[in-house]
Design an enzyme around this catalytic site. Structure first.
Site, PDB file in Angstrom:
ATOM      1  N   ASP A  61     -14.126   6.044   6.535  1.00  0.00           N
ATOM      2  CA  ASP A  61     -13.606   7.227   6.248  1.00  0.00           C
ATOM      3  C   ASP A  61     -12.042   6.902   5.919  1.00  0.00           C
ATOM      4  OD1 ASP A  61     -12.323   9.709   6.048  1.00  0.00           O
ATOM      5  OD2 ASP A  61     -13.783  10.685   7.440  1.00  0.00           O
TER       6      ASP A  61
ATOM      7  N   GLU B 170      -5.473  -0.758  -7.650  1.00  0.00           N
ATOM      8  CA  GLU B 170      -4.181  -1.155  -8.055  1.00  0.00           C
ATOM      9  C   GLU B 170      -3.681  -2.688  -8.089  1.00  0.00           C
ATOM     10  OE1 GLU B 170      -1.169   1.101  -5.614  1.00  0.00           O
ATOM     11  OE2 GLU B 170       0.441  -0.447  -6.093  1.00  0.00           O
TER      12      GLU B 170
ATOM     13  N   HIS C 167       4.460  -7.495 -10.883  1.00  0.00           N
ATOM     14  CA  HIS C 167       3.544  -6.343 -11.540  1.00  0.00           C
ATOM     15  C   HIS C 167       3.559  -6.755 -13.030  1.00  0.00           C
ATOM     16  CE1 HIS C 167       2.563  -3.310  -8.835  1.00  0.00           C
ATOM     17  NE2 HIS C 167       3.602  -3.328  -8.343  1.00  0.00           N
TER      18      HIS C 167
ATOM     19  N   LYS D 231       3.210   3.796   2.846  1.00  0.00           N
ATOM     20  CA  LYS D 231       2.217   3.881   1.498  1.00  0.00           C
ATOM     21  C   LYS D 231       1.854   2.136   1.288  1.00  0.00           C
ATOM     22  CE  LYS D 231       0.528   4.016  -2.760  1.00  0.00           C
ATOM     23  NZ  LYS D 231       0.406   2.858  -3.628  1.00  0.00           N
TER      24      LYS D 231
HETATM   25  C1  MEV Z   1       3.490   0.217  -4.115  1.00  0.00           C
HETATM   26  O1  MEV Z   1       2.015   0.932  -4.383  1.00  0.00           O
HETATM   27  C2  MEV Z   1       3.653  -0.040  -2.677  1.00  0.00           C
HETATM   28  C3  MEV Z   1       5.150  -0.194  -2.530  1.00  0.00           C
HETATM   29  O2  MEV Z   1       6.105   1.020  -3.307  1.00  0.00           O
HETATM   30  C4  MEV Z   1       5.394  -0.433  -0.915  1.00  0.00           C
HETATM   31  C5  MEV Z   1       6.897  -0.260  -0.857  1.00  0.00           C
HETATM   32  O3  MEV Z   1       7.882   0.293  -1.154  1.00  0.00           O
HETATM   33  O4  MEV Z   1       7.292  -0.904   0.320  1.00  0.00           O
HETATM   34  C6  MEV Z   1       5.717  -1.443  -3.271  1.00  0.00           C
END
Ligand code: MEV
Length: 428
Positions: free
Chosen positions: A283, A83, A381, A267
């Protein structure tokens, strides 16, 4: 000269130049350098010994996050991830945290939990009593399964016994064997110990053992990081540092209160954590399972991190989660790139690796919520995306940045426009 991971303009170097920086940093040999640049990485025959039905090897980009200062020590962080923006985000946030003295990280002893499930019990409470009364015998038995780990200072530490009175299959007793795995991740060690204890557990309780397996909710093996960032370090563009501090705390409040946001917030943390875990051949599914179950430990899924303001107006972030990672055994030793990644990190123990990883998770979280709470993440991005579009249009060398900059300035990040810009530049 003082050795520092604060690498100005690292991202502007060519791949070869970056590799040279890393080679010097970690004193990599010619063979280790060859592993990095893809000539001597994981071979198909090595892969064939790792899993079943092998037909090839699957690659991922390996980037280096710079600027990390953790417990007063500088680190370059290898991250394996597909990513865009993650490595840049971690490096950027590590620079902000550096302004406040770097990350402080700690970890608990590397204790894993193995579960032994016992059924068909007439009196589960009496079974619990009898198991606890036989604790030293059971711990001794567990230690016999891995004399090497015991000789290194690890081994069985404790036995806990839980009773689950109501279940569709009647009352259950669950034995937790707590086992210090030292520098190993420890899955094989504790699974072996749990299997070895099962017959004795049956003999003591008169019950029937079903499962004997580790728990990925490794809440005895926690890593914690803290970062204090001066408000002025967070100022940029039209945003005053104090405003950024307030916005980050407001953004965190949603993750703390709402599972829908907490999942995305976490995430983002795992973007950083998984990338290092994968780079080091550990792992990452185990780490993911541990992280999300820990985030739900109160019965409500919530943020793994916290963000607040201290009395001086500094932004203070903390992160705590289970991190069952190892530096011996498993793929961390077999996979050539994982071995080189560990050498670049220069960690001496599994605990140190966990402390680095939790710091990267906190950095990643800071990078994401700072951007989300201010300008949004799409600009960053888009800049990266523009470079990829420029490359797809055929740009090479310094042309890549020039074409990308033009695409961003025009807010038209399209292949046809990149081709037009490029052909214009070629006829200049
Ligand atoms: C994207 O891979 C991760 C984000 O969505 C994390 C977040 O929203 O805090 C940018």
């Amino acid at each position: 000269m003082k050795r520092t991971s604060r690498l100005r303009g690292f991202y502007k170097l060519s791949v070869e130049e970056r590799v040279d920086v890393v080679v010097r940093w970690a004193e990599l040999t010619a063979e280790e350098k060859a592993v990095l640049v893809g000539q001597e990485g994981l071979s198909t025959s090595q892969a064939d010994h790792m899993i079943e039905n092998v037909v090839g090897v699957h690659g991922l980009p390996l980037g280096i996050a710079a600027n990390f200062l953790i417990n007063g020590r500088d680190y370059l962080i290898p991250m394996a991830i597909e990513e865009p923006s993650v490595v840049a985000g971690a490096s950027f946030a590590a620079r902000l945290v550096r302004a406040g003295g770097g990350f402080i990280a700690t970890s608990t002893p590397p204790e894993m939990i193995a579960q032994i499930q016992v059924l068909d019990l007439i009196d589960p409470w009496a079974a619990r009593f009898d198991l606890l009364a036989a604790k030293s015998r059971l711990l001794e038995l567990a230690n016999q399964t891995d004399p090497l780990i015991v000789s290194l200072g690890g081994g069985a530490r404790d036995l806990e016994v839980r009773v689950i009175e109501h279940s569709p299959v009647g009352p259950m007793v669950v034995v937790h064997l707590i086992f210090d795995c030292r520098d190993a991740m420890g899955a094989n060690t504790v699974n072996t110990a749990a299997e070895a204890l099962a017959p004795t557990v049956e003999e003591i309780t008169g019950g029937r053992v079903v499962l004997r397996i580790l728990s990925n909710l490794a809440d005895r093996r926690l890593a914690r990081a803290k970062a204090v960032i001066p408000a002025e370090a967070l100022a940029f563009g039209e945003f005053a540092g104090e405003t950024v501090v307030e916005r980050i705390i407001e953004a965190y409040a949603l993750a703390a209160a709402d599972p829908y946001r907490a999942a995305t917030h976490n995430k983002g943390i795992m973007n950083g954590i998984d990338a290092v875990v994968i780079a080091c051949g550990n792992d990452w599914r185990a780490i993911e399972a541990g992280a999300h179950s820990y985030a739900a430990r109160s019965g409500r899924y919530t943020s793994l991190s916290t963000w607040a303001k201290d009395a001086e107006g500094n932004l203070v972030g903390t992160l705590e989660l289970p991190l069952a990672v190892g530096i011996v055994g498993g793929a961390s030793r077999v996979h050539p790139t994982a071995r080189v990644a560990l050498k670049i990190l220069g960690v001496r123990t599994a605990n140190e690796l966990a402390e680095v990883i939790v710091s990267v998770g906190l950095a990643q979280n800071l990078a994401a919520i700072r951007a989300l709470a201010t300008e949004g993440i799409q600009r960053g991005h888009m800049e990266l995306h523009a470079r990829q579009v420029a490359i797809a249009a055929g740009a090479e060398g310094e042309m890549i940045e020039r074409v990308a900059a033009q695409l961003v300035a025009e807010r038209r990040i399209r292949l046809d426009r990149a081709q037009e810009i490029l052909s214009g530049m070629c006829t200049e």
